[in-house]
Design an enzyme around this catalytic site. Structure first.
Site, mmCIF file in Angstrom:
data_model
loop_
_atom_site.group_PDB
_atom_site.id
_atom_site.type_symbol
_atom_site.label_atom_id
_atom_site.label_comp_id
_atom_site.label_asym_id
_atom_site.label_seq_id
_atom_site.Cartn_x
_atom_site.Cartn_y
_atom_site.Cartn_z
ATOM 1 C CD GLN A 125 7.608 75.610 -32.269
ATOM 2 O OE1 GLN A 125 8.775 75.650 -31.904
ATOM 3 N NE2 GLN A 125 6.856 76.686 -32.382
ATOM 4 C CD GLU B 151 21.698 45.176 -57.280
ATOM 5 O OE1 GLU B 151 22.700 45.615 -57.878
ATOM 6 O OE2 GLU B 151 20.970 44.284 -57.726
ATOM 7 C CB THR C 145 17.371 37.841 -54.236
ATOM 8 O OG1 THR C 145 18.069 38.644 -53.291
ATOM 9 C CG2 THR C 145 15.875 38.149 -54.159
HETATM 10 P P1 TGC Z 1 36.836 47.659 -62.412
HETATM 11 O O1 TGC Z 1 38.214 47.365 -62.866
HETATM 12 O O2 TGC Z 1 36.494 49.021 -61.907
HETATM 13 O O3 TGC Z 1 35.780 47.320 -63.544
HETATM 14 C C1 TGC Z 1 35.874 46.127 -64.306
HETATM 15 C C2 TGC Z 1 35.233 46.443 -65.650
HETATM 16 O O4 TGC Z 1 33.861 46.775 -65.431
HETATM 17 C C3 TGC Z 1 33.596 48.111 -65.879
HETATM 18 N N1 TGC Z 1 32.661 48.676 -64.889
HETATM 19 C C4 TGC Z 1 31.368 48.854 -65.147
HETATM 20 N N2 TGC Z 1 30.645 48.640 -66.256
HETATM 21 C C5 TGC Z 1 29.334 48.922 -66.206
HETATM 22 N N3 TGC Z 1 28.737 49.385 -65.080
HETATM 23 C C6 TGC Z 1 29.416 49.592 -63.950
HETATM 24 N N4 TGC Z 1 28.787 50.035 -62.866
HETATM 25 C C7 TGC Z 1 30.802 49.328 -63.946
HETATM 26 N N5 TGC Z 1 31.781 49.403 -63.015
HETATM 27 C C8 TGC Z 1 32.901 49.013 -63.609
HETATM 28 C C9 TGC Z 1 34.932 48.804 -65.905
HETATM 29 O O5 TGC Z 1 34.929 49.870 -66.803
HETATM 30 C C10 TGC Z 1 35.828 47.667 -66.332
HETATM 31 O O6 TGC Z 1 35.651 47.494 -67.724
HETATM 32 P P2 TGC Z 1 36.881 46.982 -68.642
HETATM 33 O O7 TGC Z 1 36.319 47.006 -70.013
HETATM 34 O O8 TGC Z 1 37.983 47.980 -68.412
HETATM 35 O O9 TGC Z 1 37.221 45.618 -68.150
HETATM 36 O O10 TGC Z 1 36.431 46.544 -61.361
HETATM 37 P P3 TGC Z 1 36.864 46.329 -59.878
HETATM 38 O O11 TGC Z 1 37.167 44.884 -59.722
HETATM 39 O O12 TGC Z 1 37.924 47.303 -59.466
HETATM 40 O O13 TGC Z 1 35.506 46.612 -59.067
HETATM 41 C C11 TGC Z 1 34.874 47.822 -59.020
HETATM 42 C C12 TGC Z 1 33.687 47.786 -58.044
HETATM 43 C C13 TGC Z 1 34.154 47.651 -56.616
HETATM 44 C C14 TGC Z 1 32.954 49.102 -58.215
HETATM 45 C C15 TGC Z 1 32.755 46.592 -58.394
HETATM 46 O O14 TGC Z 1 33.377 45.385 -58.165
HETATM 47 C C16 TGC Z 1 31.482 46.616 -57.603
HETATM 48 O O15 TGC Z 1 30.510 47.280 -58.006
HETATM 49 N N6 TGC Z 1 31.384 45.859 -56.456
HETATM 50 C C17 TGC Z 1 30.131 45.711 -55.737
HETATM 51 C C18 TGC Z 1 29.551 44.319 -56.005
HETATM 52 C C19 TGC Z 1 28.053 44.333 -56.050
HETATM 53 O O16 TGC Z 1 27.406 45.344 -56.169
HETATM 54 N N7 TGC Z 1 27.462 43.152 -55.959
HETATM 55 C C20 TGC Z 1 26.025 43.044 -56.086
HETATM 56 C C21 TGC Z 1 25.616 41.613 -56.313
HETATM 57 S S1 TGC Z 1 23.936 41.402 -56.912
HETATM 58 C C22 TGC Z 1 22.975 41.868 -55.635
HETATM 59 O O17 TGC Z 1 23.392 42.342 -54.644
HETATM 60 C C23 TGC Z 1 21.492 41.679 -55.827
HETATM 61 S S2 TGC Z 1 20.603 42.231 -54.447
HETATM 62 C C24 TGC Z 1 19.003 41.859 -54.774
HETATM 63 C C25 TGC Z 1 18.204 42.997 -55.307
HETATM 64 O O18 TGC Z 1 18.673 43.779 -56.169
HETATM 65 O O19 TGC Z 1 17.055 43.174 -54.889
HETATM 66 P P1 FAD Z 2 31.944 42.537 -47.815
HETATM 67 O O1 FAD Z 2 32.339 42.784 -49.215
HETATM 68 O O2 FAD Z 2 32.688 41.510 -47.030
HETATM 69 O O3 FAD Z 2 32.020 43.933 -47.037
HETATM 70 C C1 FAD Z 2 31.976 44.038 -45.609
HETATM 71 C C2 FAD Z 2 32.203 45.515 -45.253
HETATM 72 O O4 FAD Z 2 33.508 45.916 -45.705
HETATM 73 C C3 FAD Z 2 31.210 46.439 -45.949
HETATM 74 O O5 FAD Z 2 30.906 47.531 -45.111
HETATM 75 C C4 FAD Z 2 32.004 46.937 -47.151
HETATM 76 O O6 FAD Z 2 31.536 48.171 -47.661
HETATM 77 C C5 FAD Z 2 33.401 47.072 -46.532
HETATM 78 N N1 FAD Z 2 34.445 47.071 -47.538
HETATM 79 C C6 FAD Z 2 34.786 46.069 -48.394
HETATM 80 N N2 FAD Z 2 35.790 46.457 -49.193
HETATM 81 C C7 FAD Z 2 36.077 47.740 -48.852
HETATM 82 C C8 FAD Z 2 36.991 48.722 -49.347
HETATM 83 N N3 FAD Z 2 37.806 48.478 -50.377
HETATM 84 N N4 FAD Z 2 37.008 49.934 -48.746
HETATM 85 C C9 FAD Z 2 36.139 50.235 -47.743
HETATM 86 N N5 FAD Z 2 35.238 49.337 -47.244
HETATM 87 C C10 FAD Z 2 35.218 48.128 -47.808
HETATM 88 N N6 FAD Z 2 24.287 38.967 -54.309
HETATM 89 C C11 FAD Z 2 24.058 38.411 -55.530
HETATM 90 O O7 FAD Z 2 24.985 38.166 -56.288
HETATM 91 N N7 FAD Z 2 22.786 38.145 -55.943
HETATM 92 C C12 FAD Z 2 21.701 38.384 -55.158
HETATM 93 O O8 FAD Z 2 20.578 38.126 -55.567
HETATM 94 C C13 FAD Z 2 21.922 38.949 -53.863
HETATM 95 N N8 FAD Z 2 20.867 39.152 -53.023
HETATM 96 C C14 FAD Z 2 21.099 39.589 -51.744
HETATM 97 C C15 FAD Z 2 20.045 39.637 -50.833
HETATM 98 C C16 FAD Z 2 20.278 40.016 -49.510
HETATM 99 C C17 FAD Z 2 19.150 40.056 -48.542
HETATM 100 C C18 FAD Z 2 21.577 40.400 -49.115
HETATM 101 C C19 FAD Z 2 21.823 40.854 -47.703
HETATM 102 C C20 FAD Z 2 22.628 40.332 -49.989
HETATM 103 C C21 FAD Z 2 22.415 39.896 -51.309
HETATM 104 N N9 FAD Z 2 23.459 39.755 -52.234
HETATM 105 C C22 FAD Z 2 23.253 39.219 -53.470
HETATM 106 C C23 FAD Z 2 24.846 39.951 -51.773
HETATM 107 C C24 FAD Z 2 25.279 41.410 -51.735
HETATM 108 O O9 FAD Z 2 25.452 41.916 -53.010
HETATM 109 C C25 FAD Z 2 26.577 41.482 -50.915
HETATM 110 O O10 FAD Z 2 26.219 41.239 -49.566
HETATM 111 C C26 FAD Z 2 27.283 42.801 -51.044
HETATM 112 O O11 FAD Z 2 27.808 42.981 -52.342
HETATM 113 C C27 FAD Z 2 28.415 42.974 -50.009
HETATM 114 O O12 FAD Z 2 29.227 41.851 -49.962
HETATM 115 P P2 FAD Z 2 29.565 41.153 -48.538
HETATM 116 O O13 FAD Z 2 28.282 40.946 -47.821
HETATM 117 O O14 FAD Z 2 30.400 39.985 -48.817
HETATM 118 O O15 FAD Z 2 30.369 42.247 -47.725
#
Ligand code: TGC
Ligand code: FAD
Length: 395
Positions: free
Chosen positions: A289, A373, A174
């Site tokens: 309703q 997120e 983004t």
């Molecule tokens: P894991 O081994 O569980 O954790 C690694 C280290 O991180 C710590 N931790 C956290 N710390 C703070 N806040 C949290 N929510 C945390 N979750 C985990 C954890 O304690 C550990 O610390 P340490 O000291 O032991 O190293 O990590 P994992 O590799 O198994 O992954 C866990 C998982 C799946 C929950 C994590 O990878 C995850 O949240 N995946 C989702 C990725 C995600 O949300 N991407 C978003 C990208 S940014 C975006 O989408 C912007 S959208 C635009 C907008 O907001 O408008």
């Molecule tokens: P994948 O990880 O490939 O997942 C595909 C499907 O598989 C999902 O349903 C997922 O839940 C499922 N899945 C994956 N692993 C498992 C599991 N272990 N068990 C069960 N189900 C599973 N990212 C940034 O870093 N910065 C940004 O600013 C940002 N902005 C964004 C803006 C938009 C409009 C969009 C659409 C995405 C943006 N993202 C950004 C990326 C976003 O964070 C990712 O799309 C998101 O984290 C999911 O990753 P992916 O799309 O690669 O899906």
């Protein structure tokens, strides 16, 4: 019932207002007015065209409004309460999720990363300009092959003398192609680290992602790092390991808990207005309703979601909010908001698919919000782990 009970308000049936301070309500009302005066009339067209016509001007306006990094202290930031920040997110997303995204990525991801993990020089260089909307930030975590599981990221930063050299790429970023600065997460010999990368660095490129059918009033880009040379001090000194990046996500996810209910509230309001004037079988459809059941269910869902957001806001202010609780809120509120939008769509009949009304726009936007997120599945697994003690992410 006591005589002092407030009259029932259709807009605030749980009287959540009673729990907000005057300052918080003033922030909410100011942002609501800003949206009404500057964005509401145009955002449907921006969505239709798939572009933000003047993203820099809009970011400056948001800066003047005081919402960029508003929950941070110092460096030109307002130091507002978590609740005030949440209320601002609700109002911006009632307008459009893309506008809330612009604000969240700037304030809760890029600025927060620098504020929480950066050096004093990083903070002085970037935060005042970003708070004013004069500089735009983005946050690069996701890669083409590493979305839900960023731990295996392939973007790499290696030392070369005193410098760092960054290579790889990020996807779905983004604000990526309009940013002045990118906070980029990369793997190093020392684990995952965060870097402050000026986007005019040689080797940095951003390509806008087009053909999206969601978040169309928001700029999303691919970032490419072709041997980008950075000085030693580009690294965020206090960000070591993936946890540092995930800490930033907690901030933005918190805003989404509130924001998603703003989109849902907009759909509820639209559906109530529409049902009151649309006549079929000789009476307004609001008099049937089945329609009333939909409206009542939607109202319960929206205000329950806002109640949850308000509760989590107070936990955040007390410093006790846990990441698992943020996952609880994001999972519940985005899923519920999407359901509210889908129900509103049915009430509007064919008009429910038209951009003349905000409903289909909110509905398709929330499909992205459900994914970014942390997908709903990731937040389910975070809660599953918290409930059982067993992590089910891998194998
Ligand atoms: P894991 O081994 O569980 O954790 C690694 C280290 O991180 C710590 N931790 C956290 N710390 C703070 N806040 C949290 N929510 C945390 N979750 C985990 C954890 O304690 C550990 O610390 P340490 O000291 O032991 O190293 O990590 P994992 O590799 O198994 O992954 C866990 C998982 C799946 C929950 C994590 O990878 C995850 O949240 N995946 C989702 C990725 C995600 O949300 N991407 C978003 C990208 S940014 C975006 O989408 C912007 S959208 C635009 C907008 O907001 O408008
Ligand atoms: P994948 O990880 O490939 O997942 C595909 C499907 O598989 C999902 O349903 C997922 O839940 C499922 N899945 C994956 N692993 C498992 C599991 N272990 N068990 C069960 N189900 C599973 N990212 C940034 O870093 N910065 C940004 O600013 C940002 N902005 C964004 C803006 C938009 C409009 C969009 C659409 C995405 C943006 N993202 C950004 C990326 C976003 O964070 C990712 O799309 C998101 O984290 C999911 O990753 P992916 O799309 O690669 O899906």
């Amino acid at each position: 019932m006591s005589d002092s009970a407030a009259a029932f308000s259709a807009r605030d049936p749980l009287n959540l207002d009673a729990g907000f301070s005057d300052e918080e309500k003033a922030v909410r009302d100011t942002v609501r007015r800003f949206c009404r005066d500057h964005i509401d009339a145009h955002v449907g067209e921006w969505f239709d065209q798939g572009r933000l016509p003047d993203p820099r001007g809009l970011t400056r306006q948001l800066g003047r409004l005081g919402v960029l990094g508003m929950h941070l202290e110092g460096y030109g930031c307002a130091g507002a309460s978590a609740t005030a920040y949440g209320l601002a997110c609700t109002e911006l997303e009632a307008c459009d999720s893309g506008i809330r995204s612009l604000m969240s990525v700037q304030g809760s991801l890029a600025m927060y990363a620098i504020w929480r993990h950066g050096s004093e020089d990083h903070k002085r260089q970037w935060l005042p300009a970003m708070a004013a909307g004069e500089a735009i930030g983005c946050f690069g975590l996701t890669e083409p092959d590493h979305g839900s599981d960023p731990s295996g990221m392939s973007t790499r930063a290696r030392r070369d003398g005193g410098d760092w050299v960054l290579s790889g790429g990020k996807m779905w970023i983004t604000n990526g192609s309009i940013a002045d600065v990118a906070v980029v997460w990369a793997s190093t010999d020392d684990g995952i680290r965060g870097f402050v990368v000026p986007t005019d660095s040689p080797g940095f490129a951003a390509n806008e992602i087009t053909r999206k059918l969601s978040l169309r009033a928001s700029i999303t880009a691919e970032l490419v790092f072709d041997e980008v040379r950075l000085p030693a001090e580009a690294v965020l000194p206090d960000a070591r390991g993936l946890g540092a990046a995930l800490r930033c996500l907690n901030e933005a996810r918190f805003g989404i808990i509130w924001g998603s209910m703003g989109a849902a509230r907009s759909c509820l309001d639209t559906a109530i207005d529409y049902a009151g004037t649309r006549v079929q079988f000789g009476r307004p459809i609001a008099g049937f309703q089945l329609t009333q059941q939909k409206l009542a269910d939607m109202a319960v869902t929206v205000h329950r979601g806002l109640l949850l957001a308000a509760h989590l806001g107070r936990l955040k202010e007390a410093g006790t909010l846990r990441p698992e609780q943020v996952s609880f809120g994001k999972l519940n509120n985005v899923r519920d908001a999407l359901e509210v939008c889908r129900t509103a769509r049915t009430i509007l009949g064919a008009n429910g698919i038209s951009l003349e009304y905000p409903v289909i726009r909110h509905m398709t936007n929330l499909e992205s919000v459900l994914t970014y997120e942390g997908t709903s599945e990731m937040h389910t697994l975070v809660l599953g782990q918290a409930l059982t003690g067993i992590a089910a992410f891998r194998g």
